[in-house]
Design a protein around this motif. Sequence first.
Motif, mmCIF file in Angstrom:
data_model
loop_
_atom_site.group_PDB
_atom_site.id
_atom_site.type_symbol
_atom_site.label_atom_id
_atom_site.label_comp_id
_atom_site.label_asym_id
_atom_site.label_seq_id
_atom_site.Cartn_x
_atom_site.Cartn_y
_atom_site.Cartn_z
ATOM 1 N N GLY A 227 4.850 36.171 89.673
ATOM 2 C CA GLY A 227 5.934 37.010 90.183
ATOM 3 C C GLY A 227 5.413 38.407 90.446
ATOM 4 O O GLY A 227 4.758 39.006 89.590
ATOM 5 N N ILE A 228 5.673 38.938 91.639
ATOM 6 C CA ILE A 228 5.136 40.243 92.030
ATOM 7 C C ILE A 228 6.273 41.187 92.406
ATOM 8 O O ILE A 228 7.210 40.807 93.102
ATOM 9 C CB ILE A 228 4.182 40.127 93.225
ATOM 10 C CG1 ILE A 228 3.099 39.081 92.964
ATOM 11 C CG2 ILE A 228 3.529 41.482 93.537
ATOM 12 C CD1 ILE A 228 2.158 38.866 94.131
ATOM 13 N N ALA A 229 6.160 42.428 91.964
ATOM 14 C CA ALA A 229 7.070 43.494 92.385
ATOM 15 C C ALA A 229 6.233 44.699 92.787
ATOM 16 O O ALA A 229 5.283 45.059 92.085
ATOM 17 C CB ALA A 229 8.035 43.867 91.264
ATOM 18 N N SER A 230 6.569 45.305 93.902
ATOM 19 C CA SER A 230 5.836 46.485 94.364
ATOM 20 C C SER A 230 6.619 47.751 94.049
ATOM 21 O O SER A 230 7.858 47.727 93.920
ATOM 22 C CB SER A 230 5.557 46.395 95.866
ATOM 23 O OG SER A 230 6.778 46.383 96.589
ATOM 24 N N TYR A 231 5.910 48.849 93.945
ATOM 25 C CA TYR A 231 6.525 50.132 93.622
ATOM 26 C C TYR A 231 5.997 51.177 94.592
ATOM 27 O O TYR A 231 4.785 51.318 94.761
ATOM 28 C CB TYR A 231 6.196 50.541 92.182
ATOM 29 C CG TYR A 231 6.874 51.823 91.746
ATOM 30 C CD1 TYR A 231 8.156 51.792 91.200
ATOM 31 C CD2 TYR A 231 6.249 53.049 91.899
ATOM 32 C CE1 TYR A 231 8.786 52.962 90.809
ATOM 33 C CE2 TYR A 231 6.872 54.217 91.507
ATOM 34 C CZ TYR A 231 8.138 54.176 90.965
ATOM 35 O OH TYR A 231 8.761 55.337 90.583
ATOM 36 N N SER A 232 6.915 51.881 95.248
ATOM 37 C CA SER A 232 6.529 52.930 96.191
ATOM 38 C C SER A 232 7.000 54.285 95.688
ATOM 39 O O SER A 232 7.784 54.376 94.732
ATOM 40 C CB SER A 232 7.129 52.644 97.576
ATOM 41 O OG SER A 232 8.540 52.623 97.497
ATOM 42 N N ALA A 233 6.540 55.349 96.334
ATOM 43 C CA ALA A 233 6.817 56.702 95.859
ATOM 44 C C ALA A 233 8.307 57.026 95.849
ATOM 45 O O ALA A 233 8.763 57.822 95.031
ATOM 46 C CB ALA A 233 6.065 57.712 96.719
#
Length: 232
Positions: free
Chosen positions: A169-175
Motif C-alpha cells: 500500500g502506497i501513499a504519497s505526500y506533497s508540500a
Amino acid sequence: MSKKTRKCNCDFAEDTCKKEPEFEQLRTQIHDLQEQIQQLTELVRTDALTGLYNHRYFREALHREVERTQRTGADCCLVLIDLDHFKLVNDTWGHEVGNLALKHAANLIRFTIRPMDLPCRYGGEEFALLFPSTPLITSKQIAERIRDILEKTPLECENHSIKLTASFGIASYSANSLLTEDQLIEKADQQLYLAKNQGRNQVCAAISEQNHYPQVSQEEKDLLNNLFDNNQ
C-alpha cells in the motif's frame, strides 16, 4: 666545540612535545569511543532480527521526510508491505522458519531499493519503506520490483522451497498536502488492505491529498483588472 642542542621543529612547546605519545593515545581512545557510540546508535535504531530500521526510527524518519517535503517541495512516498498468509508459514514450518522468512524478505527489500531509501520493520510481518524526493509513479515501480523479486525468490529451507508473496500500500505526500503523519500512515494502510482484499500479491497506491484553493470568479478578475487600470 660543543654540540648545539637540536631544537624541536614541531608546533608544540618542548614540554608538550614530550607528551605527544600520550596525546596520540588519547586521540586513539576518543576515536574508539566515537566508533562505539556509533555502533550503539545503530543498535538502538535497528531491528535485531532483520537488520532494518525499527519502528521508533521509522517515526523519526517519517517526521524528517514530511518536513523535508514541506521545505523543498519534492514529494515523498510511504510504502507499507505485509507478507501474505504469514501465519500459515509459522503454523506449517514453525516460528524459527518464520524468522528466516522475515530475514529473507528484508534482504530482498534491501537489495532492491535505492541507497537513499529507508527500509524499516514496521512490526510483525509488516515492513515500511520511505522514499525521499520520489514521485508516486517511481515509488510504484520500485514497489512492483520488490513484489516481483519476492515472488520469484522463494526461501530455501530444510530441503523445501517456501514461496512468499506480499501486498503493498502506497501513499504519497506533497508540500501542500492536508495529511498529518498519522493520516499518511492510515492512507497507506488503507491501500494495503485494498491490495489484500483484491487478491493479495499486488501494489495499490493513493495520490496525495492536495489543498484546494478557492477559484477566483470572472467577476473578481474583472474587478481586479479595473483597479489595476485605474491606477495607471
